[in-house]
Design a protein around this motif. Structure first.
Motif, PDB file in Angstrom:
ATOM      1  N   GLU A  95       1.058   4.280  -2.977  1.00 38.03           N
ATOM      2  CA  GLU A  95       0.847   5.710  -2.730  1.00 38.03           C
ATOM      3  C   GLU A  95       1.976   6.572  -3.288  1.00 38.03           C
ATOM      4  O   GLU A  95       1.754   7.716  -3.664  1.00 38.03           O
ATOM      5  CB  GLU A  95       0.726   5.964  -1.223  1.00 38.03           C
ATOM      6  CG  GLU A  95      -0.546   5.444  -0.619  1.00 38.03           C
ATOM      7  CD  GLU A  95      -0.566   5.623   0.893  1.00 38.03           C
ATOM      8  OE1 GLU A  95       0.312   6.311   1.447  1.00 38.03           O
ATOM      9  OE2 GLU A  95      -1.468   5.046   1.528  1.00 38.03           O
ATOM     10  N   ASP A  96       3.189   6.045  -3.311  1.00 36.35           N
ATOM     11  CA  ASP A  96       4.360   6.800  -3.768  1.00 36.35           C
ATOM     12  C   ASP A  96       5.197   5.873  -4.638  1.00 36.35           C
ATOM     13  O   ASP A  96       6.211   5.321  -4.200  1.00 36.35           O
ATOM     14  CB  ASP A  96       5.161   7.309  -2.565  1.00 36.35           C
ATOM     15  CG  ASP A  96       6.287   8.257  -2.953  1.00 36.35           C
ATOM     16  OD1 ASP A  96       6.421   8.575  -4.154  1.00 36.35           O
ATOM     17  OD2 ASP A  96       7.038   8.664  -2.057  1.00 36.35           O
ATOM     18  N   ALA A 107       0.833  -1.209   0.000  1.00 39.20           N
ATOM     19  CA  ALA A 107       0.000   0.000   0.000  1.00 39.20           C
ATOM     20  C   ALA A 107       0.866   1.257   0.000  1.00 39.20           C
ATOM     21  O   ALA A 107       0.553   2.234  -0.696  1.00 39.20           O
ATOM     22  CB  ALA A 107      -0.928  -0.003   1.207  1.00 39.20           C
TER      23      ALA A 107
END
Length: 125
Positions: free
Chosen positions: A50-51, A46
């Protein structure tokens, strides 16, 4: 088992590996989340999602996948198969296999077929 490269994980997470890469990323997500509620690697997966360009997060995910593979032989086998396919897909893109260009000019053509990455039979009746 050979560790999954951080660069490969970032390419799949960011979508730079195309539709096949996106499919592989989704399959990795399903593999990590399978069988346990608090799966090792889920948080790292996760975080990278996100990045996607964060090398540290990709290395953390690679380490978590390796740890889980050491702990779970069934996961290790599934991850090995996934990793082999991911390397093939990512390697094809790195060799320039992702883009194609075809051109037909002049005259009349019959029965022209352009294709790439066929996984199954083709029947041209």
């Amino acid at each position: 088992m050979e560790p999954v490269a951080a660069e490969l994980l970032m390419a799949l997470a960011s979508g730079t590996a195309g539709a096949a890469g996106q499919s592989l990323w989704e399959r990795l997500r399903a593999l990590v989340r399978r069988q346990t509620e608090d799966a090792v690697g889920d948080g790292e997966l996760a975080a990278l999602a996100e990045d996607t360009g964060n090398d540290a997060r990709a290395r953390e995910l690679a380490a978590a996948l390796a740890l889980r593979a050491d702990q779970d032989p069934v996961f290790a086998q599934a991850l090995t198969l996934w990793h082999q396919e991911a390397e093939r897909v990512h390697g094809a893109g790195a060799r320039g296999g992702g883009d194609t260009h075809q051109e037909i000019s002049g005259g009349t053509q019959h029965n022209v077929v352009f294709t790439r990455d066929v996984h199954g039979p083709i029947n041209l009746n």
